[in-house]
Design a protein around this motif. Structure first.
Motif, PDB file in Angstrom:
ATOM      1  N   GLY A   5       0.836  -1.200   0.000  1.00  0.00           N
ATOM      2  CA  GLY A   5       0.000   0.000   0.000  1.00  0.00           C
ATOM      3  C   GLY A   5       0.864   1.240   0.000  1.00  0.00           C
ATOM      4  O   GLY A   5       2.086   1.166  -0.133  1.00  0.00           O
ATOM      5  N   THR A   6       0.241   2.398   0.181  1.00  0.00           N
ATOM      6  CA  THR A   6       0.993   3.649   0.203  1.00  0.00           C
ATOM      7  C   THR A   6       0.392   4.583   1.243  1.00  0.00           C
ATOM      8  O   THR A   6      -0.588   4.236   1.910  1.00  0.00           O
ATOM      9  N   GLY A 204       4.514  -6.823  13.083  1.00  0.00           N
ATOM     10  CA  GLY A 204       3.083  -6.723  12.876  1.00  0.00           C
ATOM     11  C   GLY A 204       2.678  -5.889  11.679  1.00  0.00           C
ATOM     12  O   GLY A 204       1.521  -5.951  11.230  1.00  0.00           O
ATOM     13  N   TYR A 205       3.626  -5.125  11.145  1.00  0.00           N
ATOM     14  CA  TYR A 205       3.288  -4.143  10.106  1.00  0.00           C
ATOM     15  C   TYR A 205       4.617  -3.635   9.569  1.00  0.00           C
ATOM     16  O   TYR A 205       5.650  -3.742  10.252  1.00  0.00           O
ATOM     17  N   VAL A 206       4.615  -3.082   8.351  1.00  0.00           N
ATOM     18  CA  VAL A 206       5.873  -2.666   7.733  1.00  0.00           C
ATOM     19  C   VAL A 206       5.692  -1.361   6.969  1.00  0.00           C
ATOM     20  O   VAL A 206       4.659  -1.142   6.327  1.00  0.00           O
ATOM     21  N   HIS A 207       6.698  -0.498   7.064  1.00  0.00           N
ATOM     22  CA  HIS A 207       6.844   0.647   6.169  1.00  0.00           C
ATOM     23  C   HIS A 207       8.074   0.405   5.300  1.00  0.00           C
ATOM     24  O   HIS A 207       9.143   0.087   5.822  1.00  0.00           O
ATOM     25  N   LEU A 208       7.897   0.549   4.003  1.00  0.00           N
ATOM     26  CA  LEU A 208       8.987   0.324   3.062  1.00  0.00           C
ATOM     27  C   LEU A 208       9.573   1.653   2.596  1.00  0.00           C
ATOM     28  O   LEU A 208       8.865   2.496   2.050  1.00  0.00           O
ATOM     29  N   LYS A 209      10.857   1.811   2.816  1.00  0.00           N
ATOM     30  CA  LYS A 209      11.589   2.940   2.243  1.00  0.00           C
ATOM     31  C   LYS A 209      13.058   2.589   2.198  1.00  0.00           C
ATOM     32  O   LYS A 209      13.507   1.642   2.858  1.00  0.00           O
ATOM     33  N   ILE A 262       3.629  -0.868   3.677  1.00  0.00           N
ATOM     34  CA  ILE A 262       3.180   0.406   3.142  1.00  0.00           C
ATOM     35  C   ILE A 262       4.364   1.231   2.677  1.00  0.00           C
ATOM     36  O   ILE A 262       5.297   1.488   3.450  1.00  0.00           O
ATOM     37  N   VAL A 263       4.349   1.627   1.425  1.00  0.00           N
ATOM     38  CA  VAL A 263       5.405   2.494   0.903  1.00  0.00           C
ATOM     39  C   VAL A 263       5.269   3.858   1.567  1.00  0.00           C
ATOM     40  O   VAL A 263       4.219   4.492   1.515  1.00  0.00           O
ATOM     41  N   GLU A 264       6.351   4.311   2.199  1.00  0.00           N
ATOM     42  CA  GLU A 264       6.315   5.561   2.944  1.00  0.00           C
ATOM     43  C   GLU A 264       7.629   6.298   2.693  1.00  0.00           C
ATOM     44  O   GLU A 264       8.528   6.311   3.531  1.00  0.00           O
ATOM     45  N   GLN A 265       7.737   6.899   1.525  1.00  0.00           N
ATOM     46  CA  GLN A 265       8.967   7.587   1.147  1.00  0.00           C
ATOM     47  C   GLN A 265       8.887   9.059   1.554  1.00  0.00           C
ATOM     48  O   GLN A 265       8.222   9.857   0.886  1.00  0.00           O
ATOM     49  N   ASP A 266       9.559   9.402   2.655  1.00  0.00           N
ATOM     50  CA  ASP A 266       9.532  10.793   3.124  1.00  0.00           C
ATOM     51  C   ASP A 266      10.045  11.732   2.042  1.00  0.00           C
ATOM     52  O   ASP A 266      11.183  11.600   1.582  1.00  0.00           O
ATOM     53  N   MET A 267       9.216  12.711   1.680  1.00  0.00           N
ATOM     54  CA  MET A 267       9.613  13.677   0.646  1.00  0.00           C
ATOM     55  C   MET A 267       9.058  15.065   0.961  1.00  0.00           C
ATOM     56  O   MET A 267       8.481  15.710   0.091  1.00  0.00           O
ATOM     57  N   TYR A 268       9.173  15.501   2.202  1.00  0.00           N
ATOM     58  CA  TYR A 268       8.629  16.815   2.550  1.00  0.00           C
ATOM     59  C   TYR A 268       9.739  17.856   2.548  1.00  0.00           C
ATOM     60  O   TYR A 268      10.755  17.670   3.209  1.00  0.00           O
ATOM     61  N   PRO A 269       9.534  18.985   1.854  1.00  0.00           N
ATOM     62  CA  PRO A 269       8.455  19.252   0.895  1.00  0.00           C
ATOM     63  C   PRO A 269       8.835  18.741  -0.492  1.00  0.00           C
ATOM     64  O   PRO A 269      10.002  18.468  -0.764  1.00  0.00           O
ATOM     65  N   CYS A 270       7.841  18.631  -1.370  1.00  0.00           N
ATOM     66  CA  CYS A 270       8.136  18.245  -2.740  1.00  0.00           C
ATOM     67  C   CYS A 270       7.124  18.895  -3.673  1.00  0.00           C
ATOM     68  O   CYS A 270       5.999  19.208  -3.273  1.00  0.00           O
ATOM     69  N   ALA A 271       7.527  19.100  -4.913  1.00  0.00           N
ATOM     70  CA  ALA A 271       6.638  19.688  -5.914  1.00  0.00           C
ATOM     71  C   ALA A 271       5.484  18.737  -6.188  1.00  0.00           C
ATOM     72  O   ALA A 271       5.643  17.510  -6.124  1.00  0.00           O
ATOM     73  N   PRO A 272       4.299  19.256  -6.511  1.00  0.00           N
ATOM     74  CA  PRO A 272       3.111  18.397  -6.645  1.00  0.00           C
ATOM     75  C   PRO A 272       3.189  17.374  -7.764  1.00  0.00           C
ATOM     76  O   PRO A 272       2.478  16.357  -7.711  1.00  0.00           O
ATOM     77  N   PRO A 275       5.396  13.133  -6.887  1.00  0.00           N
ATOM     78  CA  PRO A 275       5.091  11.834  -6.280  1.00  0.00           C
ATOM     79  C   PRO A 275       4.514  10.773  -7.210  1.00  0.00           C
ATOM     80  O   PRO A 275       4.880   9.598  -7.092  1.00  0.00           O
ATOM     81  N   LEU A 276       3.607  11.124  -8.108  1.00  0.00           N
ATOM     82  CA  LEU A 276       2.897  10.101  -8.875  1.00  0.00           C
ATOM     83  C   LEU A 276       3.823   9.201  -9.686  1.00  0.00           C
ATOM     84  O   LEU A 276       3.715   7.968  -9.603  1.00  0.00           O
ATOM     85  N   PRO A 277       4.752   9.739 -10.485  1.00  0.00           N
ATOM     86  CA  PRO A 277       5.631   8.827 -11.240  1.00  0.00           C
ATOM     87  C   PRO A 277       6.463   7.925 -10.337  1.00  0.00           C
ATOM     88  O   PRO A 277       6.679   6.750 -10.660  1.00  0.00           O
ATOM     89  N   ILE A 278       6.916   8.452  -9.198  1.00  0.00           N
ATOM     90  CA  ILE A 278       7.677   7.626  -8.260  1.00  0.00           C
ATOM     91  C   ILE A 278       6.789   6.510  -7.717  1.00  0.00           C
ATOM     92  O   ILE A 278       7.208   5.357  -7.620  1.00  0.00           O
ATOM     93  N   ALA A 279       5.546   6.854  -7.357  1.00  0.00           N
ATOM     94  CA  ALA A 279       4.625   5.855  -6.817  1.00  0.00           C
ATOM     95  C   ALA A 279       4.359   4.744  -7.825  1.00  0.00           C
ATOM     96  O   ALA A 279       4.280   3.561  -7.460  1.00  0.00           O
ATOM     97  N   GLN A 280       4.211   5.105  -9.088  1.00  0.00           N
ATOM     98  CA  GLN A 280       3.965   4.098 -10.123  1.00  0.00           C
ATOM     99  C   GLN A 280       5.173   3.176 -10.292  1.00  0.00           C
ATOM    100  O   GLN A 280       5.030   1.951 -10.357  1.00  0.00           O
TER     101      GLN A 280
END
Length: 295
Positions: A5-6, A204-209, A262-272, A275-280
């Motif tokens: 997930g994300t 019990g749970y995972v964040h992927l980065k 859950i994919v959780e790639q910290d990117m604060y701040p980032c241009a709008p 994120p989408l191409p990276i998520a894909q």
């Protein structure tokens, strides 16, 4: 099986309301466009807090929620009331969405500008903290039906391999287990595969980065905070950082449990538009190496 997930974090979202962040409607729409079907709540107040409205927004996009996320300050003598006030509202909304998990993170010992803001917990402090988190997990289970998954965090009181292992020793697995954040474990010099091997029943749970070793070496040499490291791009999309994720996914798949990663790639701040191409690309990479879009 490992379900991928994300989270809002992967769209540069750290706060309930910030003009630098992607709007919540764009976030939800782009999650769907990227191919994900699972999300986390993110900071309370970023997504709608009315449960009927939020459920409708998720349902009509075919999305489900896996967890809420929040911080605690239970190592402080007066920390219970403030922690419960913040956590209870997040837990209530999380449970209303049908999620089963609440990801809880520690308070920070280092501030954004790199200064030390609190002393590290000694063994006695770690023991008391573990007891308090266990009590938190018990109440969350009894009042909201949620499983507490504790998330070690760089610059937090639970961060290094040693503090993670001591935390697991000081908490009751009936009420508290580990949200294994692969990036934060690697950032703090820990070994993700070793933790999975030694504590299979506590994952019990995972964040992927992933962490960029070059940027990490620079921020460590300069004594900078993790917030500044994020601004410098310390967390990378796979497969360009550490740890290698295919062995992590393989180890998780070998557990006797269904695990949300859950994919959780910290990117604060980032241009709008970032994120989408990276998520894909990230979802395509993870599903090619054992992750699943559905459980």
């Amino acid at each position: 099986m490992v379900g991928i997930g994300t989270a809002p974090d992967s769209w540069g979202v750290w706060f309930a309301d910030d003009p630098q962040q992607t709007s919540w409607t764009r976030f939800l729409d782009e999650v769907v466009a990227a191919g994900y079907t699972r999300i986390e709540l993110g900071p309370y107040g970023y997504l709608p807090t009315d449960p009927v409205r939020l459920k409708d927004e998720l349902d009509r996009r075919g999305l489900t929620m896996t967890a809420g996320t929040t911080f605690e300050q239970l190592h402080r003598p007066d920390g219970w009331d403030a922690t419960w006030r913040d956590i209870a509202k997040t837990a209530e909304l999380t449970a209303a969405m049908g999620a089963q998990h609440l990801v809880v993170m520690p308070s920070m010992w280092r501030g954004d500008n790199g200064e030390i803001v609190e002393e590290r917990l000694d063994h006695e402090g770690q023991a008391k903290h573990g007891q308090a988190v266990t009590e938190l997990g018990r109440r969350l289970a009894e009042e909201f039906g949620l499983q507490t998954q504790y998330h070690p965090h760089a610059d937090g009181h639970i961060d290094t391999q040693d503090t993670v292992e001591r935390f697991l020793a000081e908490t009751d697995s009936a009420y508290v287990n580990l949200c294994l954040d692969t990036g934060h474990i690697s950032y703090c010099g820990g070994d993700n595969l070793e933790l999975i091997r030694k504590y299979p029943d506590r994952i019990g749970y995972v964040h992927l980065k992933q962490v960029d070793p070059k940027v990490l070496a620079e921020v460590e040499a300069e004594g900078l905070s993790v917030d500044e490291a994020v601004r410098r791009g310390v967390f990378r999309e796979p497969p360009y950082g550490a740890p290698e994720l295919p062995p992590v996914l393989e180890a998780l798949a070998g557990l006797d449990a269904e695990v949300f990663a859950i994919v959780e790639q910290d990117m604060y701040p980032c241009a709008p538009d970032v994120p989408l191409p990276i998520a894909q690309r990230t979802l395509a990479y993870l599903t090619a190496h054992g992750g699943s879009r559905s459980i």
